[in-house]
Design a protein around this motif. Structure first.
Motif, PDB file in Angstrom:
ATOM      1  N   GLY A 137       0.798  -1.227   0.000  1.00 30.12           N
ATOM      2  CA  GLY A 137       0.000   0.000   0.000  1.00 30.12           C
ATOM      3  C   GLY A 137       0.819   1.260   0.000  1.00 30.12           C
ATOM      4  O   GLY A 137       0.257   2.370   0.009  1.00 30.12           O
ATOM      5  N   HIS A 138       2.160   1.133  -0.010  1.00 39.44           N
ATOM      6  CA  HIS A 138       3.032   2.318   0.055  1.00 39.44           C
ATOM      7  C   HIS A 138       4.048   2.358  -1.083  1.00 39.44           C
ATOM      8  O   HIS A 138       5.043   3.079  -0.994  1.00 39.44           O
ATOM      9  N   TRP A 139       3.812   1.577  -2.139  1.00 34.61           N
ATOM     10  CA  TRP A 139       4.737   1.631  -3.272  1.00 34.61           C
ATOM     11  C   TRP A 139       4.669   3.018  -3.909  1.00 34.61           C
ATOM     12  O   TRP A 139       3.593   3.586  -4.069  1.00 34.61           O
ATOM     13  N   PRO A 143       5.086  -1.810  -7.761  1.00 35.52           N
ATOM     14  CA  PRO A 143       5.058  -2.756  -6.641  1.00 35.52           C
ATOM     15  C   PRO A 143       6.086  -3.860  -6.803  1.00 35.52           C
ATOM     16  O   PRO A 143       6.468  -4.222  -7.918  1.00 35.52           O
ATOM     17  N   GLY A 144       6.559  -4.390  -5.694  1.00 39.67           N
ATOM     18  CA  GLY A 144       7.501  -5.503  -5.751  1.00 39.67           C
ATOM     19  C   GLY A 144       8.945  -5.075  -5.592  1.00 39.67           C
ATOM     20  O   GLY A 144       9.245  -3.953  -5.194  1.00 39.67           O
ATOM     21  N   ARG A 163      11.119   0.335  -4.655  1.00 37.11           N
ATOM     22  CA  ARG A 163      10.700   1.733  -4.753  1.00 37.11           C
ATOM     23  C   ARG A 163       9.479   1.910  -3.845  1.00 37.11           C
ATOM     24  O   ARG A 163       8.367   2.152  -4.300  1.00 37.11           O
ATOM     25  N   GLY A 164       9.730   1.743  -2.535  1.00 39.17           N
ATOM     26  CA  GLY A 164       8.642   1.799  -1.566  1.00 39.17           C
ATOM     27  C   GLY A 164       8.687   3.054  -0.715  1.00 39.17           C
ATOM     28  O   GLY A 164       9.002   4.135  -1.190  1.00 39.17           O
ATOM     29  N   THR A 249      14.695   9.448  -1.440  1.00 42.12           N
ATOM     30  CA  THR A 249      13.753   9.179  -0.357  1.00 42.12           C
ATOM     31  C   THR A 249      12.820   8.023  -0.718  1.00 42.12           C
ATOM     32  O   THR A 249      12.236   8.001  -1.804  1.00 42.12           O
ATOM     33  N   GLY A 250      12.710   7.080   0.206  1.00 43.29           N
ATOM     34  CA  GLY A 250      11.795   5.969   0.015  1.00 43.29           C
ATOM     35  C   GLY A 250      12.384   4.759  -0.667  1.00 43.29           C
ATOM     36  O   GLY A 250      11.803   3.676  -0.611  1.00 43.29           O
ATOM     37  N   ARG A 251      13.526   4.887  -1.305  1.00 44.97           N
ATOM     38  CA  ARG A 251      14.127   3.747  -1.999  1.00 44.97           C
ATOM     39  C   ARG A 251      15.018   2.974  -1.029  1.00 44.97           C
ATOM     40  O   ARG A 251      15.697   3.551  -0.186  1.00 44.97           O
TER      41      ARG A 251
END
Length: 265
Positions: A137-139, A143-144, A163-164, A249-251
């Motif tokens: 739910g945060h990709w 996704p994956g 990449r979340g 950010t986020g990766r």
């Protein structure tokens, strides 16, 4: 003169990083004949300083033992949705990841000790499962996770990237005192903590770290946002391979290095 030319070849290959260099580029840079370039390349390969990958016109030369992660770097670094999402590397669901995890058994024919296979699968499995557990739910867009393996100079490299939302955002839900990406990474690998509280979880990355530091021939590095950590005797090598990846950010990306038995084929 020969020593100077070979030193220049090594410098050019280092500058190129994981992408390697084709012989024609060396000829252009050094302004010497193709015959001379190939003599120097052969000498450097015999000494173990460099290695070749590919065949025929596609052959490129690399510093020995340095993996080529240019494709995942482009995928990981792209701020927009990447145009290139190669199916051989992307595990869009946990089921796909779990199925490909079993393919690590093939490396027992390439020097991976059979007694270590279960440890490798456990470590890689924990890292990959985290991609799904903490990013559902945060990709950001895809996704994956990216799941890639390579062998260079008797070492197996396993790369898992996503990449979340990143480790910082996941853990601050549980512990708002975690200040930045570096602190979040250190916490994730040293403490029992989970962004999925109140579930009884959170030992995964600490377990992975214990596997890696439990043997002198293993290592890992992990980057998330602006943070970067490494563990194990080969961790510094993994860290070098990830050092050129930008802080996004986020990766999150983890690279595991696992030595292979030279006496096995």
């Amino acid at each position: 003169m020969k020593t100077l030319t070979r030193s220049r070849i090594v410098e050019i290959l280092k500058e190129a990083g994981g992408g390697g260099v084709a012989p024609v580029r060396l000829i252009e840079r050094l302004k010497i004949s193709p015959q001379a370039i190939h003599r120097h390349l052969k000498s450097l390969m015999i000494s173990g300083s460099i290695e070749s990958r590919g065949r025929g016109p596609a052959v490129r030369y690399f510093i020995a033992g340095v993996p080529d992660f240019d494709r995942v770097k482009r995928w990981y670094s792209s701020l927009a949705r990447p145009d290139e999402n190669p199916s051989e590397f992307i595990c869009a669901t946990r089921d796909v990841f779990t199925a490909r995890l079993g393919h690590l058994a093939a490396y027992t024919k390439k020097g991976l000790e059979e007694k270590e296979l279960s440890l490798l699968i456990s470590a890689v499995g924990e890292v990959g499962n985290n991609c799904f557990d903490h990013n559902l739910g945060h990709w950001q867009d895809i996704p994956g996770c990216w799941f890639e393996t390579q062998i260079t100079k008797r070492r197996l490299w396993v790369c898992i990237a996503d990449r979340g939302q990143g480790i910082l955002r996941s853990l601050t839900r549980v512990d708002p005192a975690i200040r930045d990406d570096q602190m979040a990474l250190v916490t994730a690998f040293k403490k029992v903590i989970s962004g999925r509280a109140p579930e009884n979880r959170g030992n995964g990355l600490k377990y992975v770290k214990n596997i890696v530091v439990g043997n002198g021939d293993r290592g890992l590095a992990c980057a998330s946002g602006g943070g970067l950590v490494d563990y194990g005797s080969k961790g510094a090598d993994c860290r070098v391979a990830l050092a050129s990846f930008p802080a996004v950010t986020g990766r999150t990306i983890t690279l595991i290095g696992w030595s292979l038995n030279e006496n096995r084929t």
